[in-house]
Design an enzyme around this catalytic site. Structure first.
Site, PDB file in Angstrom:
ATOM      1  N   CYS A 383       0.863  -1.227  -0.064  1.00  0.00           N
ATOM      2  CA  CYS A 383       0.132   0.141   0.014  1.00  0.00           C
ATOM      3  C   CYS A 383       0.929   1.239  -0.241  1.00  0.00           C
ATOM      4  O   CYS A 383       1.440   1.663  -1.158  1.00  0.00           O
ATOM      5  CB  CYS A 383      -0.971   0.153   1.159  1.00  0.00           C
ATOM      6  SG  CYS A 383      -2.573   1.206   0.876  1.00  0.00           S
ATOM      7  N   HIS A 509      -3.767  -5.075   0.303  1.00  0.00           N
ATOM      8  CA  HIS A 509      -3.240  -5.493   1.628  1.00  0.00           C
ATOM      9  C   HIS A 509      -3.258  -6.975   1.733  1.00  0.00           C
ATOM     10  O   HIS A 509      -4.155  -7.617   2.226  1.00  0.00           O
ATOM     11  CB  HIS A 509      -3.976  -5.016   2.743  1.00  0.00           C
ATOM     12  CG  HIS A 509      -3.807  -3.619   2.969  1.00  0.00           C
ATOM     13  ND1 HIS A 509      -2.850  -3.172   3.805  1.00  0.00           N
ATOM     14  CD2 HIS A 509      -4.323  -2.562   2.347  1.00  0.00           C
ATOM     15  CE1 HIS A 509      -2.801  -1.904   4.004  1.00  0.00           C
ATOM     16  NE2 HIS A 509      -3.805  -1.454   2.967  1.00  0.00           N
ATOM     17  N   GLU A 511      -1.744  -9.149   3.402  1.00  0.00           N
ATOM     18  CA  GLU A 511      -1.629  -9.780   4.644  1.00  0.00           C
ATOM     19  C   GLU A 511      -2.835 -10.092   5.376  1.00  0.00           C
ATOM     20  O   GLU A 511      -2.900 -10.989   6.095  1.00  0.00           O
ATOM     21  CB  GLU A 511      -0.782  -8.730   5.483  1.00  0.00           C
ATOM     22  CG  GLU A 511      -1.634  -7.357   5.837  1.00  0.00           C
ATOM     23  CD  GLU A 511      -1.386  -6.383   5.123  1.00  0.00           C
ATOM     24  OE1 GLU A 511      -1.098  -6.662   3.773  1.00  0.00           O
ATOM     25  OE2 GLU A 511      -1.673  -5.227   5.371  1.00  0.00           O
TER      26      GLU A 511
HETATM   27  N1  GLN Z   1      -2.087   6.582   2.824  1.00  0.00           N
HETATM   28  C1  GLN Z   1      -2.174   5.966   1.503  1.00  0.00           C
HETATM   29  C2  GLN Z   1      -3.508   6.035   0.919  1.00  0.00           C
HETATM   30  O1  GLN Z   1      -4.405   6.371   1.484  1.00  0.00           O
HETATM   31  C3  GLN Z   1      -2.011   4.546   1.812  1.00  0.00           C
HETATM   32  C4  GLN Z   1      -2.817   3.825   2.753  1.00  0.00           C
HETATM   33  C5  GLN Z   1      -2.457   2.579   3.109  1.00  0.00           C
HETATM   34  O2  GLN Z   1      -0.997   2.098   3.173  1.00  0.00           O
HETATM   35  N2  GLN Z   1      -3.275   1.619   3.669  1.00  0.00           N
HETATM   36  O3  GLN Z   1      -3.550   5.880  -0.295  1.00  0.00           O
END
Ligand code: GLN
Length: 539
Positions: A383, A509, A511
């Site tokens: 992410c 994600h 994970e």
């Molecule tokens: N802050 C980033 C976004 O909102 C990444 C979010 C995250 O890592 N879950 O796109």
């Protein structure tokens, strides 16, 4: 058979592991062929933990259907291998929101709306909801917080009413307490348990089973004493000793007959013995690693283990799959810079750059990514970690010095990571990110395809920003490839550097879907790449 309900409360102290006990019981019942789900009722007023800082409440877990939930739902999914949903996490905020909206609609016209019966009725309705779906034989409800807290009282009152309303053989309550060991007196102390159960009884709930967290074996006398003073049957006081791994706890609970006591109470006498073959083979590998690897987890919430719970658990699963022990070294990105990066990362076999929000620690993440890219060190970005590997590549390979995410630099002339179109008009923060499962189509000529072995995958998301496709061709021409895309929107979900031994960044994600019995494939391959890197390093 009617759906059976188990309620799990906790006393004496928080963090005793109600979630793990609930998940362990669920695992044993599931292994006996029963259909089981677990839900968590949290007494805080936030609608969900999506707006909480990880320091407050640990990681925010995300379900397939896009609910931002308590991290205990992660444990439920990891133990059961079954997806949870929006309905599996209820907060005081959600309960009041529903009741207040109904009041405005006129659902209670003429009536005074009160905690009892209106709030408790709504709690009960939600406690029974998953059971009414017909999909489950047993629904386990974990009540967050500690009995005695003012805010948990309506939940305990709802359990009291259900205990009265449901047939006795359809409802069971378990109370988890702590039996502390006083080293000066060389004694285990039962009084906190007695007081905690008394508090529960004052609120009208008599537990059926007491589970005691303890560092030392409970003697038969201590068990008898607690059973007598807590008014439960002898044999219904069981111990939960500190375990070397949370995945050991189902076996400990089986040894204490927790599942048998529950089945007896529910008058289920035809359930086969639990089949834990796959679980045991995972534990066997977990407990007998043949090698080790050192992986750096670069993030900004590293002081708190719970902030990256699912990532840490994914490494446990992937380690076992590779028959190796993964030593995860938490590295604070805020204190990482080009002068100390070599010292901090040169002894690592792989680098994972963690998800996150906001500016703090971002430059340190970029320094770590550059180090991994330039030194052929296996790299995995998740992410924000993926977004930053795009920024790093744009800055240091394409020479676009101002490249940034507009999350931290809205004025940048080079917004390689930018707000998604539909996010630009969003002003409300709660529940408005891109959340939940989305499909992604993989390029057949990619590391990702090799890892997943299929063209279409589905993973869960939680972010507002994305790869800006205006820069795609320039970035690809310089050697970073977008190898996974959303089939409907063409949003870039995966980037790789094919000339690097293992370099992958994912917008989703992964994970969140790793379990002991189905370890997440990117984690498994990343650990494998780290092992290979280690072998080369030691040669
Ligand atoms: N802050 C980033 C976004 O909102 C990444 C979010 C995250 O890592 N879950 O796109």
């Amino acid at each position: 058979m009617n759906t059976k309900y188990v309620f799990v409360s906790g006393g004496v102290a928080s963090s005793l592991g109600k979630g793990i006990i609930s998940a362990s019981l669920a695992k044993l019942l599931q292994a006996r062929g029963l259909r089981v789900t677990i839900q968590k009722f949290d007494p805080y007023i936030n609608i969900d933990p999506g707006t909480l800082n990880p320091y407050e409440h640990g990681e925010c877990y995300v379900t397939e259907d896009g609910a931002e939930t308590d991290l205990d739902l992660g444990h439920y999914e990891r133990f059961l291998g079954v997806h949870t949903s929006k309905a599996n996490n209820v907060t005081t905020g959600k309960i009041y929101n529903t009741v207040i909206s109904k009041e405005r609609e006129g659902a209670y016209l003429g009536k005074t709306v009160q905690i009892v019966p209106h709030i408790t009725d709504e709690i009960k309705r939600r406690m029974l909801l998953l059971g009414k779906s017909g999909k489950y034989d047993i629904v386990i409800t974990e009540i967050g917080g500690t009995v005695g807290d003012m805010e948990s009282q309506p939940f305990v009152e709802a359990v009291r009413q259900l205990q009265w309303e449901l047939p006795e053989e359809d409802c069971l309550t378990i109370h988890l307490t702590l039996v502390p060991y006083l080293s000066a007196a060389k004694e285990l102390k039962t009084k906190p348990t007695q007081h905690s159960v008394q508090q529960l009884q004052r609120w009208g709930v008599q537990p059926d089973i007491i589970v005691c967290r303890t560092e030392h074996e409970l003697t038969p006398e201590l068990r008898r004493k607690m059973a007598l003073f807590c008014n439960v049957k002898p044999g219904h006081v069981i111990q939960s000793m500190d375990a070397p791994s949370i995945y050991q706890v189902p076996l400990n609970m089986a040894r204490e007959n927790l599942d048998k006591l529950v089945l007896e109470h529910f008058q289920i006498d035809n359930a086969p013995e639990p089949d834990l073959t796959r679980w045991m083979s995972f534990l066997d590998k977990l407990n007998n690693p043949k090698s080790t690897v050192d992986i750096a987890l670069v993030g900004k919430y590293v002081e708190l283990q719970d902030a990256y719970k699912s990532i840490l658990e994914s490494f446990v699963h992937a380690g076992a799959a590779n028959e190796c022990k993964v030593n995860v070294h938490s590295i604070h990105s805020e204190y990482l810079d080009k002068d100390n990066v070599e010292e901090k990362l040169s002894s690592m076999d792989g680098i994972l750059v963690a998800p996150g929000f906001g500016e703090r620690g971002l430059e340190g993440k970029i320094v770590a990514i550059r180090y991994a890219r330039e030194n052929n060190l296996p790299f995995f970005g998740i992410c924000l970690g993926m977004q930053m590997c795009v920024v790093e590549f744009a800055r240091n390979v394409l020479g676009l010095k101002d490249a940034a995410s507009t999350e931290v630099n809205p004025q940048t002339t080079t917004p390689v990571i930018d707000l998604m179109e539909d996010q630009k008009s969003t002003t409300i923060k709660g529940g408005t990110m891109r959340l939940g499962a989305y499909e992604c189509v993989l390029d057949e000529n990619s590391l990702a395809y090799k890892i997943y072995g299929s063209r279409t995958i589905s993973e869960r998301h939680r972010h507002r920003y994305e790869f800006n496709n205006d820069y795609l061709s320039a970035i690809e021409a310089a050697g970073m490839k977008a190898t996974g895309k959303n089939p409907e929107t063409s949003l870039v979900e995966i980037v790789e550097i094919p000339t690097h031994p293992f370099f992958i960044g994912v917008q989703f994600h992964p994970e969140l879907k790793s379990t002991p019995e189905h370890p997440q494939p990117i984690f498994v391959s990343f650990v494998k790449a780290a092992l290979e890197h280690r072998d080369n390093r030691l040669k």
